[in-house]
Design a protein around this motif. Structure first.
Motif, PDB file in Angstrom:
ATOM      1  N   ALA A 143      64.256  24.309   4.792  1.00 32.01           N
ATOM      2  CA  ALA A 143      65.635  23.819   4.770  1.00 32.01           C
ATOM      3  C   ALA A 143      66.546  24.706   3.934  1.00 32.01           C
ATOM      4  O   ALA A 143      67.759  24.738   4.152  1.00 32.01           O
ATOM      5  CB  ALA A 143      65.668  22.389   4.229  1.00 32.01           C
ATOM      6  N   HIS A 144      65.985  25.437   2.983  1.00 29.33           N
ATOM      7  CA  HIS A 144      66.786  26.255   2.070  1.00 29.33           C
ATOM      8  C   HIS A 144      66.602  27.750   2.310  1.00 29.33           C
ATOM      9  O   HIS A 144      66.874  28.567   1.430  1.00 29.33           O
ATOM     10  CB  HIS A 144      66.436  25.899   0.617  1.00 29.33           C
ATOM     11  CG  HIS A 144      66.704  24.467   0.278  1.00 29.33           C
ATOM     12  ND1 HIS A 144      65.765  23.471   0.460  1.00 29.33           N
ATOM     13  CD2 HIS A 144      67.816  23.856  -0.201  1.00 29.33           C
ATOM     14  CE1 HIS A 144      66.279  22.314   0.095  1.00 29.33           C
ATOM     15  NE2 HIS A 144      67.520  22.513  -0.303  1.00 29.33           N
ATOM     16  N   TYR A 203      64.493  24.877  10.429  1.00 32.21           N
ATOM     17  CA  TYR A 203      65.602  25.080   9.502  1.00 32.21           C
ATOM     18  C   TYR A 203      66.740  24.110   9.820  1.00 32.21           C
ATOM     19  O   TYR A 203      67.293  23.468   8.924  1.00 32.21           O
ATOM     20  CB  TYR A 203      66.105  26.524   9.586  1.00 32.21           C
ATOM     21  CG  TYR A 203      67.410  26.746   8.860  1.00 32.21           C
ATOM     22  CD1 TYR A 203      67.437  26.933   7.482  1.00 32.21           C
ATOM     23  CD2 TYR A 203      68.620  26.759   9.559  1.00 32.21           C
ATOM     24  CE1 TYR A 203      68.643  27.112   6.809  1.00 32.21           C
ATOM     25  CE2 TYR A 203      69.826  26.939   8.895  1.00 32.21           C
ATOM     26  CZ  TYR A 203      69.833  27.123   7.527  1.00 32.21           C
ATOM     27  OH  TYR A 203      71.018  27.295   6.867  1.00 32.21           O
ATOM     28  N   TRP A 227      58.359  23.516   5.053  1.00 32.60           N
ATOM     29  CA  TRP A 227      59.774  23.186   5.107  1.00 32.60           C
ATOM     30  C   TRP A 227      60.592  24.439   4.775  1.00 32.60           C
ATOM     31  O   TRP A 227      60.248  25.188   3.844  1.00 32.60           O
ATOM     32  CB  TRP A 227      60.100  22.094   4.094  1.00 32.60           C
ATOM     33  CG  TRP A 227      59.696  20.738   4.566  1.00 32.60           C
ATOM     34  CD1 TRP A 227      60.464  19.832   5.219  1.00 32.60           C
ATOM     35  CD2 TRP A 227      58.403  20.138   4.437  1.00 32.60           C
ATOM     36  NE1 TRP A 227      59.742  18.694   5.507  1.00 32.60           N
ATOM     37  CE2 TRP A 227      58.460  18.857   5.039  1.00 32.60           C
ATOM     38  CE3 TRP A 227      57.187  20.562   3.880  1.00 32.60           C
ATOM     39  CZ2 TRP A 227      57.363  18.001   5.087  1.00 32.60           C
ATOM     40  CZ3 TRP A 227      56.085  19.717   3.925  1.00 32.60           C
ATOM     41  CH2 TRP A 227      56.192  18.450   4.524  1.00 32.60           C
ATOM     42  N   ASP A 266      61.972  24.306  -1.305  1.00 34.86           N
ATOM     43  CA  ASP A 266      61.088  23.955  -0.197  1.00 34.86           C
ATOM     44  C   ASP A 266      59.620  23.925  -0.635  1.00 34.86           C
ATOM     45  O   ASP A 266      58.838  23.075  -0.179  1.00 34.86           O
ATOM     46  CB  ASP A 266      61.276  24.949   0.955  1.00 34.86           C
ATOM     47  CG  ASP A 266      62.630  24.811   1.634  1.00 34.86           C
ATOM     48  OD1 ASP A 266      63.168  23.690   1.645  1.00 34.86           O
ATOM     49  OD2 ASP A 266      63.157  25.822   2.126  1.00 34.86           O
ATOM     50  N   LYS A 325      65.707  20.452   9.116  1.00 38.52           N
ATOM     51  CA  LYS A 325      65.258  20.229   7.729  1.00 38.52           C
ATOM     52  C   LYS A 325      63.922  19.490   7.695  1.00 38.52           C
ATOM     53  O   LYS A 325      63.595  18.791   6.728  1.00 38.52           O
ATOM     54  CB  LYS A 325      66.303  19.455   6.905  1.00 38.52           C
ATOM     55  CG  LYS A 325      67.731  19.968   7.054  1.00 38.52           C
ATOM     56  CD  LYS A 325      67.862  21.438   6.722  1.00 38.52           C
ATOM     57  CE  LYS A 325      69.278  21.933   6.907  1.00 38.52           C
ATOM     58  NZ  LYS A 325      69.399  23.413   6.811  1.00 38.52           N
ATOM     59  N   ARG A 326      63.124  19.666   8.759  1.00 37.53           N
ATOM     60  CA  ARG A 326      61.829  18.997   8.858  1.00 37.53           C
ATOM     61  C   ARG A 326      60.752  20.027   9.189  1.00 37.53           C
ATOM     62  O   ARG A 326      61.040  21.044   9.815  1.00 37.53           O
ATOM     63  CB  ARG A 326      61.842  17.922   9.952  1.00 37.53           C
ATOM     64  CG  ARG A 326      62.951  16.901   9.816  1.00 37.53           C
ATOM     65  CD  ARG A 326      63.065  16.037  11.069  1.00 37.53           C
ATOM     66  NE  ARG A 326      62.118  14.933  11.098  1.00 37.53           N
ATOM     67  CZ  ARG A 326      61.258  14.685  12.058  1.00 37.53           C
ATOM     68  NH1 ARG A 326      61.176  15.509  13.100  1.00 37.53           N
ATOM     69  NH2 ARG A 326      60.455  13.651  12.008  1.00 37.53           N
TER      70      ARG A 326
END
Length: 404
Positions: free
Chosen positions: A204-205, A300, A202, A351, A303-304
């Motif tokens: 996402a951040h 990104y 992941w 993450d 978010k998966r």
């Protein structure tokens, strides 16, 4: 602020300006060779040979026809496979020399060392068939995990007559490990020990400064690269060497670190040795596909940790669902040891914690405190890598393989 179409076109053209620079500057390379550390000009085979490690270069062909080059340091101990990060190569385990680069030290400890090179990088650029350029570059990290790694692992186990091997992955080298073990779960049983440095699943951040602009304009950027026939991203060229050397020769040292900061989140220039900047810079980047880069950006944005997104219409045909399926990391049953930094831009703490909550067989989790200011790049290129990373990795292997 969203870039204009004209600005993005210019941006993509600049990605490939190296080819012009390469043609103009290559005539000066012989003169520069005599003035700088020869490690700048050596590939993985040359580096290993220079330092007395008698390597073998071995090619493995995948089921889908890609020729994957590996470098082997023969030893009598258990086999261990080292897998590099995105737009990098086997060079990352070697360029700091025997005193700081992990591959040499593992061989010195008696382990049978194998260095992987992903499809499309400077070493693995061939295909069994004469396929068109566009078709060749039609891959992402999924194919690395489902095709490259299984082929290389099977080859290693076959020639060493072993049932299992140890695995060390950095960054994308961890991503493709998760892909392999989730999509081909039988390969979990072929892993004796896995050590994952700065794991990436992941994202996402992700803290890359340009990530917002790129993710918002990904569809436009993709159409531009397609129209221009730019299927490869960050290819390795002789200009890697020239620019790296020119940086040290023509500009203040601190200027040379700007690229490392922007792209990797390097905190302090002291953490990359000035004596190795030219060597590091001359070996990276080593090339990958545009689609591979797009796959990470999709993750990104969504978010998966998911398979490639072709758009809802094609997704229905490929996956029987409008949304790409997730990689099920709960199927990664191989024993895992993780070393992660709390200030890493790519493998962020949030993450990594999400990944940690889903992996079923974590033997060790080592979090490098934020006070260390240990950045993503330092896991393989840092001045502090010996004490903070290498010693831990070697101790884990010696303990888990009962080699004390």
């Amino acid at each position: 602020m969203v870039l204009s179409k004209v600005g993005i076109v210019a941006f993509m053209i600049l990605f490939n300006v190296d080819s012009v620079f390469n043609n103009v500057m290559s005539s000066h390379i012989d003169k520069m060779k005599s003035e700088w550390d020869s490690d700048v000009f050596l590939d993985s085979f040359g580096l290993l040979t220079k330092y007395g490690y008698a390597p073998e270069r071995i090619s493995v062909t995948t089921e889908d026809g890609y020729v994957i080059d590996t470098f082997h340091i023969p030893r009598s101990g258990p086999p261990v496979l080292l897998v590099h990060g995105i737009t990098d190569s086997s060079d990352e385990w070697l360029v700091l020399g025997p005193n700081r680069s992990l591959a040499y030290q593992l061989a010195d400890a008696g382990l049978d060392v194998w260095l992987y090179n992903s499809r499309g990088n400077r070493y693995s650029r061939e295909h069994r068939d004469n396929i068109p350029k566009k078709e060749y570059w039609n891959f992402t990290y999924e194919e690395m995990g489902t095709q490259d790694l299984p082929a290389v692992i099977d080859h290693i186990l076959n020639v060493t007559s072993q049932e299992k091997l140890s695995y060390i992955g950095f960054s994308q080298g961890t991503t493709i490990f998760f892909v392999m073990c989730s999509m081909k779960p039988d390969y979990n049983t072929k892993i004796e020990v896995s050590i994952l440095l700065a794991p990436v699943a992941w994202i996402a951040h992700l803290k890359l400064p340009t990530i917002g602009i790129v993710s918002r304009n990904l569809e436009l950027l993709s159409s531009i690269t397609e129209a221009l026939g730019l299927y490869e991203l960050y290819p390795f060229k002789i200009s890697n060497v020239i620019k790296s050397l020119s940086c040290l020769r023509l500009y203040p040292t601190n200027v040379c670190y700007i690229d490392f900061y922007i792209n990797y989140g390097l905190v302090h220039s002291d953490y990359l040795s000035p004596d190795k900047i030219a060597v590091i810079g001359s070996h990276i980047p080593a090339g990958t596909s545009n689609l591979n880069f797009q796959h990470f950006i999709q993750n990104y944005s969504s978010k998966r940790f998911q398979r490639f997104d072709y758009g809802s219409k094609k997704n229905l045909k490929v996956y029987s669902s409008k949304q790409p399926p997730l990689y099920n990391v709960e199927l990664v049953t191989a024993p895992v040891s993780i070393i992660a930094s709390e200030i890493d831009w790519y493998s962020t703490n949030d993450d990594v914690q999400k990944l940690k909550s889903k992996l079923p067989n974590i033997k060790r989790f080592i979090a490098l405190n934020s006070s260390l200011e240990f950045s993503h790049l330092e896991f393989v290129y840092g001045t502090r890598v010996q004490k903070i990373v290498n010693e831990r990795v070697i101790n884990i292997l010696l303990d888990d393989l009962n080699m004390r």
